[in-house]
Write a protein that holds these residues in place. Sequence first.
Motif, PDB file in Angstrom:
ATOM      1  N   CYS A   1     100.238 114.835  83.447  1.00  0.00           N
ATOM      2  CA  CYS A   1      99.387 113.641  83.513  1.00  0.00           C
ATOM      3  C   CYS A   1      97.935 114.065  83.721  1.00  0.00           C
ATOM      4  O   CYS A   1      97.642 114.871  84.605  1.00  0.00           O
ATOM      5  CB  CYS A   1      99.843 112.747  84.655  1.00  0.00           C
TER       6      CYS A   1
ATOM      7  N   MET B   1      95.648 112.425  84.899  1.00  0.00           N
ATOM      8  CA  MET B   1      95.030 111.823  86.068  1.00  0.00           C
ATOM      9  C   MET B   1      95.556 112.480  87.344  1.00  0.00           C
ATOM     10  O   MET B   1      94.794 113.040  88.109  1.00  0.00           O
ATOM     11  CB  MET B   1      95.300 110.315  86.053  1.00  0.00           C
ATOM     12  N   CYS B   2      96.876 112.450  87.551  1.00  0.00           N
ATOM     13  CA  CYS B   2      97.420 112.960  88.811  1.00  0.00           C
ATOM     14  C   CYS B   2      97.988 114.369  88.685  1.00  0.00           C
ATOM     15  O   CYS B   2      98.283 115.003  89.696  1.00  0.00           O
ATOM     16  CB  CYS B   2      98.499 112.011  89.340  1.00  0.00           C
TER      17      CYS B   2
ATOM     18  N   CYS C   1     100.994 109.724  83.212  1.00  0.00           N
ATOM     19  CA  CYS C   1     102.324 109.335  83.671  1.00  0.00           C
ATOM     20  C   CYS C   1     102.352 107.809  83.728  1.00  0.00           C
ATOM     21  O   CYS C   1     101.304 107.163  83.652  1.00  0.00           O
ATOM     22  CB  CYS C   1     102.637 109.958  85.031  1.00  0.00           C
TER      23      CYS C   1
ATOM     24  N   CYS D   1     100.221 106.056  86.695  1.00  0.00           N
ATOM     25  CA  CYS D   1      98.769 106.137  86.481  1.00  0.00           C
ATOM     26  C   CYS D   1      98.353 105.211  85.342  1.00  0.00           C
ATOM     27  O   CYS D   1      97.342 104.515  85.426  1.00  0.00           O
ATOM     28  CB  CYS D   1      98.344 107.577  86.182  1.00  0.00           C
TER      29      CYS D   1
ATOM     30  N   GLY E   1     100.960 109.950  90.812  1.00  0.00           N
ATOM     31  CA  GLY E   1     100.993 108.493  90.674  1.00  0.00           C
ATOM     32  C   GLY E   1     102.243 107.890  91.278  1.00  0.00           C
ATOM     33  O   GLY E   1     102.200 106.875  91.977  1.00  0.00           O
TER      34      GLY E   1
HETATM   35 ZN   LIG Z   1      99.690 110.347  86.761  1.00  0.00          ZN
END
Ligand SMILES: [Zn+2]
Length: 280
Positions: free
Chosen positions: A36, A38-39, A69, A72, A100
């Motif tokens: 992911c 983001m996370c 994911c 997120c 997330g």
């Molecule tokens: Zn994520």
Amino acid sequence: MSNAPYNGYSWQQRSRIIPAHRKLTGRNQPFEAEPCAMCGDPHRPPGEWHSEDYSEPYAFQPPQSYPLCKPCHARLHKRFNALPGEWELFCLHVEAGGYGSEFVQLRTLPERRALGEEIASGHKVELPIIRARSPGPYWWRSLTLDPESLLAPWARPRPLRPRPDVAAFRLAFEEAGLSDRDSAFLRVHANAPRRTATMRMLAQEAMGKDDPKTANLLYGKLAGRLTSLLQWKPDLRNDGSPVWMSLLAEGWYPPDREYEWTMVPSAAEAARSLVVGKSA
Ligand SMILES: [Zn+2]
């Protein structure tokens, strides 16, 4: 993908990206086996990814598209309707190294509510580090929370259709022999907040009078001249007539306001360097 608009793109425009990716690469989805964005969760469902930019040609890498994911991705889209402080709290969680999926596992709903309210009331909230991660700036921090961005052309990172580049616009401005009023239209528009203005605003600021009809006529004529110089294909109305302004801007009807034109970034950049008061 939900049937909702995002960043000024209709769901129809958004839905074309998946077949376009398949056609281009022969694969079902981009970012296979990538964590992911983001996370950092490595266990991301393979079909889960996100785009900020649905202009063509489509782009399947950051900053236009990201592997995400599910949690997120869902939080990112729900940020407009989230409780005050909730999206910020989620960002802090991710930036502290949390996945997330761990957001709802680590804290109960009342705990998350309380923290969100603290954030919303202006208090600084620091979360304990869960995993070490590289320092920011993080791309999700530049995402707008303005719900108008779902529909407005100003939210598009690129115009829907490609436009001439900055150098081509600069050359066309030189060759067009712009009058002071022509330059004023272009500069006022380029410098408007979010490059967005109504013909009324352009008339007031470039012509000094409240006459949107005349502004529409004169600015439209200028756009028509530039369209010929650049040999660009303008958008067409249903009756087949050209929308000359489409070279310079993308338009929309905001709810309860007059029609707005968002100048395309390359035209705006070229217009900002026009010399003030230079006569044709
Ligand atoms: Zn994520």
